[in-house]
Write a protein that holds these residues in place. Structure first.
Motif, PDB file in Angstrom:
ATOM      1  N   ALA A  22      36.207  35.676  36.250  1.00  0.00           N
ATOM      2  CA  ALA A  22      36.594  34.641  37.204  1.00  0.00           C
ATOM      3  C   ALA A  22      37.720  35.191  38.091  1.00  0.00           C
ATOM      4  CB  ALA A  22      37.070  33.403  36.442  1.00  0.00           C
ATOM      5  N   TYR A  23      38.081  34.447  39.111  1.00  0.00           N
ATOM      6  CA  TYR A  23      39.113  34.906  40.042  1.00  0.00           C
ATOM      7  C   TYR A  23      40.391  35.316  39.308  1.00  0.00           C
ATOM      8  CZ  TYR A  23      42.655  35.127  43.585  1.00  0.00           C
ATOM      9  OH  TYR A  23      43.689  35.567  44.362  1.00  0.00           O
ATOM     10  N   LEU A  24      40.814  34.548  38.324  1.00  0.00           N
ATOM     11  CA  LEU A  24      42.053  34.853  37.603  1.00  0.00           C
ATOM     12  C   LEU A  24      41.989  36.229  36.943  1.00  0.00           C
ATOM     13  CD1 LEU A  24      44.751  33.443  37.206  1.00  0.00           C
ATOM     14  CD2 LEU A  24      43.875  32.524  35.070  1.00  0.00           C
ATOM     15  N   GLY A  25      40.830  36.642  36.474  1.00  0.00           N
ATOM     16  CA  GLY A  25      40.663  37.972  35.893  1.00  0.00           C
ATOM     17  C   GLY A  25      40.825  39.066  36.933  1.00  0.00           C
ATOM     18  N   LYS A  26      40.335  38.826  38.123  1.00  0.00           N
ATOM     19  CA  LYS A  26      40.496  39.789  39.217  1.00  0.00           C
ATOM     20  C   LYS A  26      41.969  39.900  39.609  1.00  0.00           C
ATOM     21  CE  LYS A  26      35.857  38.866  41.011  1.00  0.00           C
ATOM     22  NZ  LYS A  26      35.425  38.098  39.850  1.00  0.00           N
ATOM     23  N   LEU A  27      42.635  38.740  39.683  1.00  0.00           N
ATOM     24  CA  LEU A  27      44.057  38.726  40.000  1.00  0.00           C
ATOM     25  C   LEU A  27      44.854  39.483  38.942  1.00  0.00           C
ATOM     26  CD1 LEU A  27      46.458  37.752  41.700  1.00  0.00           C
ATOM     27  CD2 LEU A  27      46.396  35.621  40.377  1.00  0.00           C
ATOM     28  N   ALA A  28      44.498  39.324  37.680  1.00  0.00           N
ATOM     29  CA  ALA A  28      45.208  39.998  36.590  1.00  0.00           C
ATOM     30  C   ALA A  28      45.108  41.514  36.731  1.00  0.00           C
ATOM     31  CB  ALA A  28      44.654  39.537  35.246  1.00  0.00           C
ATOM     32  N   VAL A  29      43.927  42.028  37.052  1.00  0.00           N
ATOM     33  CA  VAL A  29      43.761  43.471  37.240  1.00  0.00           C
ATOM     34  C   VAL A  29      44.565  43.931  38.453  1.00  0.00           C
ATOM     35  CG1 VAL A  29      42.097  45.292  37.813  1.00  0.00           C
ATOM     36  CG2 VAL A  29      41.540  43.586  36.061  1.00  0.00           C
ATOM     37  N   ALA A  30      44.535  43.153  39.519  1.00  0.00           N
ATOM     38  CA  ALA A  30      45.318  43.496  40.713  1.00  0.00           C
ATOM     39  C   ALA A  30      46.801  43.596  40.373  1.00  0.00           C
ATOM     40  CB  ALA A  30      45.085  42.460  41.812  1.00  0.00           C
ATOM     41  N   GLU A  31      47.284  42.680  39.555  1.00  0.00           N
ATOM     42  CA  GLU A  31      48.697  42.703  39.158  1.00  0.00           C
ATOM     43  C   GLU A  31      49.029  43.945  38.341  1.00  0.00           C
ATOM     44  OE1 GLU A  31      49.641  39.019  37.209  1.00  0.00           O
ATOM     45  OE2 GLU A  31      49.236  37.852  39.022  1.00  0.00           O
ATOM     46  N   VAL A  32      48.127  44.372  37.472  1.00  0.00           N
ATOM     47  CA  VAL A  32      48.377  45.585  36.685  1.00  0.00           C
ATOM     48  C   VAL A  32      48.495  46.793  37.619  1.00  0.00           C
ATOM     49  CG1 VAL A  32      47.352  47.211  35.034  1.00  0.00           C
ATOM     50  CG2 VAL A  32      47.421  44.767  34.507  1.00  0.00           C
ATOM     51  N   ILE A  33      47.621  46.895  38.591  1.00  0.00           N
ATOM     52  CA  ILE A  33      47.718  48.004  39.558  1.00  0.00           C
ATOM     53  C   ILE A  33      49.067  47.948  40.245  1.00  0.00           C
ATOM     54  CG2 ILE A  33      46.781  48.994  41.687  1.00  0.00           C
ATOM     55  CD1 ILE A  33      44.019  47.822  40.795  1.00  0.00           C
ATOM     56  N   ARG A  34      49.442  46.776  40.741  1.00  0.00           N
ATOM     57  CA  ARG A  34      50.737  46.613  41.421  1.00  0.00           C
ATOM     58  C   ARG A  34      51.901  46.931  40.485  1.00  0.00           C
ATOM     59  NH1 ARG A  34      52.270  40.920  41.629  1.00  0.00           N
ATOM     60  NH2 ARG A  34      52.759  41.514  39.504  1.00  0.00           N
ATOM     61  N   ILE A  91      39.563  41.107  47.252  1.00  0.00           N
ATOM     62  CA  ILE A  91      40.507  41.275  48.372  1.00  0.00           C
ATOM     63  C   ILE A  91      41.597  40.214  48.278  1.00  0.00           C
ATOM     64  CG2 ILE A  91      40.763  41.125  50.882  1.00  0.00           C
ATOM     65  CD1 ILE A  91      37.833  42.266  51.031  1.00  0.00           C
ATOM     66  N   ARG A  92      41.202  38.970  48.043  1.00  0.00           N
ATOM     67  CA  ARG A  92      42.176  37.876  47.912  1.00  0.00           C
ATOM     68  C   ARG A  92      43.126  38.138  46.736  1.00  0.00           C
ATOM     69  NH1 ARG A  92      40.157  32.501  45.653  1.00  0.00           N
ATOM     70  NH2 ARG A  92      42.123  31.714  44.900  1.00  0.00           N
ATOM     71  N   ALA A  93      42.571  38.611  45.615  1.00  0.00           N
ATOM     72  CA  ALA A  93      43.402  38.893  44.443  1.00  0.00           C
ATOM     73  C   ALA A  93      44.421  39.983  44.749  1.00  0.00           C
ATOM     74  CB  ALA A  93      42.519  39.306  43.262  1.00  0.00           C
ATOM     75  N   TRP A  94      43.998  41.045  45.458  1.00  0.00           N
ATOM     76  CA  TRP A  94      44.919  42.125  45.803  1.00  0.00           C
ATOM     77  C   TRP A  94      46.053  41.597  46.676  1.00  0.00           C
ATOM     78  CZ3 TRP A  94      47.002  46.120  44.057  1.00  0.00           C
ATOM     79  CH2 TRP A  94      47.692  47.019  44.868  1.00  0.00           C
ATOM     80  N   HIS A  95      45.724  40.780  47.652  1.00  0.00           N
ATOM     81  CA  HIS A  95      46.758  40.229  48.542  1.00  0.00           C
ATOM     82  C   HIS A  95      47.710  39.314  47.774  1.00  0.00           C
ATOM     83  CE1 HIS A  95      44.043  40.963  52.287  1.00  0.00           C
ATOM     84  NE2 HIS A  95      44.620  42.058  51.852  1.00  0.00           N
ATOM     85  N   GLU A  96      47.170  38.506  46.867  1.00  0.00           N
ATOM     86  CA  GLU A  96      48.021  37.612  46.071  1.00  0.00           C
ATOM     87  C   GLU A  96      48.936  38.410  45.141  1.00  0.00           C
ATOM     88  OE1 GLU A  96      47.640  33.772  43.076  1.00  0.00           O
ATOM     89  OE2 GLU A  96      45.939  34.278  44.363  1.00  0.00           O
ATOM     90  N   ALA A  97      48.413  39.465  44.540  1.00  0.00           N
ATOM     91  CA  ALA A  97      49.249  40.312  43.680  1.00  0.00           C
ATOM     92  C   ALA A  97      50.355  40.971  44.498  1.00  0.00           C
ATOM     93  CB  ALA A  97      48.396  41.372  42.981  1.00  0.00           C
ATOM     94  N   GLN A  98      50.009  41.454  45.684  1.00  0.00           N
ATOM     95  CA  GLN A  98      51.011  42.082  46.551  1.00  0.00           C
ATOM     96  C   GLN A  98      52.100  41.087  46.950  1.00  0.00           C
ATOM     97  OE1 GLN A  98      50.285  45.193  45.744  1.00  0.00           O
ATOM     98  NE2 GLN A  98      50.858  45.787  47.792  1.00  0.00           N
ATOM     99  N   ALA A  99      51.746  39.804  46.986  1.00  0.00           N
ATOM    100  CA  ALA A  99      52.714  38.763  47.337  1.00  0.00           C
ATOM    101  C   ALA A  99      53.603  38.371  46.162  1.00  0.00           C
ATOM    102  CB  ALA A  99      51.986  37.535  47.876  1.00  0.00           C
ATOM    103  N   GLY A 100      53.287  38.881  44.941  1.00  0.00           N
ATOM    104  CA  GLY A 100      54.186  38.663  43.815  1.00  0.00           C
ATOM    105  C   GLY A 100      53.690  37.793  42.676  1.00  0.00           C
ATOM    106  N   SER A 101      52.396  37.497  42.602  1.00  0.00           N
ATOM    107  CA  SER A 101      51.901  36.691  41.488  1.00  0.00           C
ATOM    108  C   SER A 101      52.227  37.378  40.156  1.00  0.00           C
ATOM    109  CB  SER A 101      50.385  36.484  41.619  1.00  0.00           C
ATOM    110  OG  SER A 101      49.707  37.721  41.583  1.00  0.00           O
ATOM    111  N   ASN A 102      52.259  36.605  39.065  1.00  0.00           N
ATOM    112  CA  ASN A 102      52.655  37.173  37.769  1.00  0.00           C
ATOM    113  C   ASN A 102      51.832  36.586  36.624  1.00  0.00           C
ATOM    114  OD1 ASN A 102      54.051  38.833  36.013  1.00  0.00           O
ATOM    115  ND2 ASN A 102      55.758  37.414  35.782  1.00  0.00           N
ATOM    116  N   THR A 103      50.549  36.604  36.757  1.00  0.00           N
ATOM    117  CA  THR A 103      49.636  36.083  35.752  1.00  0.00           C
ATOM    118  C   THR A 103      49.725  36.850  34.440  1.00  0.00           C
ATOM    119  OG1 THR A 103      48.139  35.486  37.532  1.00  0.00           O
ATOM    120  CG2 THR A 103      47.193  35.559  35.335  1.00  0.00           C
TER     121      THR A 103
END
Length: 155
Positions: A22-34, A91-103
């Protein structure tokens, strides 16, 4: 002319690692990269120096056995299209992670236990309780922060 931008490499990696999540899983991976880039954890601080580092993100692992599911996966990964809804989420997840999300609460490591079990691979040593703290579970992925090694001094 740079053919693959840093953002494109991040999005492709998120797609490789969390396409079925789901989207949250994509965001989580993006955050790990960041997080890895920020901390220079197995990273030189760039996307390419993070996601393409050997044995760090399974979608980029280069093995050549017939049983390796990643050979065809890597080829398909570089053929993804930005019009695909899953890619749009990446793409949305990468942008959100770059903005500072912390899932994932600062995690720099993760793995999917079900995937390892299906492949017949053992749990990674770095995920054992003496080596890391599990800080989040998002979809099929478990996220970790490594424990300091004995004798490590925080400066």
């Amino acid at each position: 002319m740079r053919l693959l931008t840093e953002e494109a490499l991040a999005v492709i990696t998120i797609h490789q690692e969390a396409e079925g999540e789901a989207y949250l899983g994509k965001l989580a991976v993006a955050e790990v990269i960041r997080n890895r880039m920020k901390l220079k954890y197995a990273s030189d601080g760039t996307v390419s120096g993070t996601v393409l580092r050997a044995k760090q993100f399974s979608g980029w692992n280069a093995t050549s056995t017939k049983s390796d599911p990643y050979n065809l996966f890597r080829i398909r990964s570089v053929q993804i299209d930005s019009d695909d809804p899953i890619v749009k989420d990446c793409i949305r997840a990468w942008h959100e992670a770059q903005a500072g999300s912390n899932t994932v609460h600062g995690a720099v490591l993760y793995y999917a236990p079900a995937t390892l079990k299906k492949l017949g691979w053992p749990e990674p040593d770095w995920a054992l309780p003496d080596s890391a703290d599990e800080v989040a579970i998002v979809g099929q992925h478990h996220f970790f922060i490594p424990k300091p090694r004995p004798g490590t001094v925080k400066v």
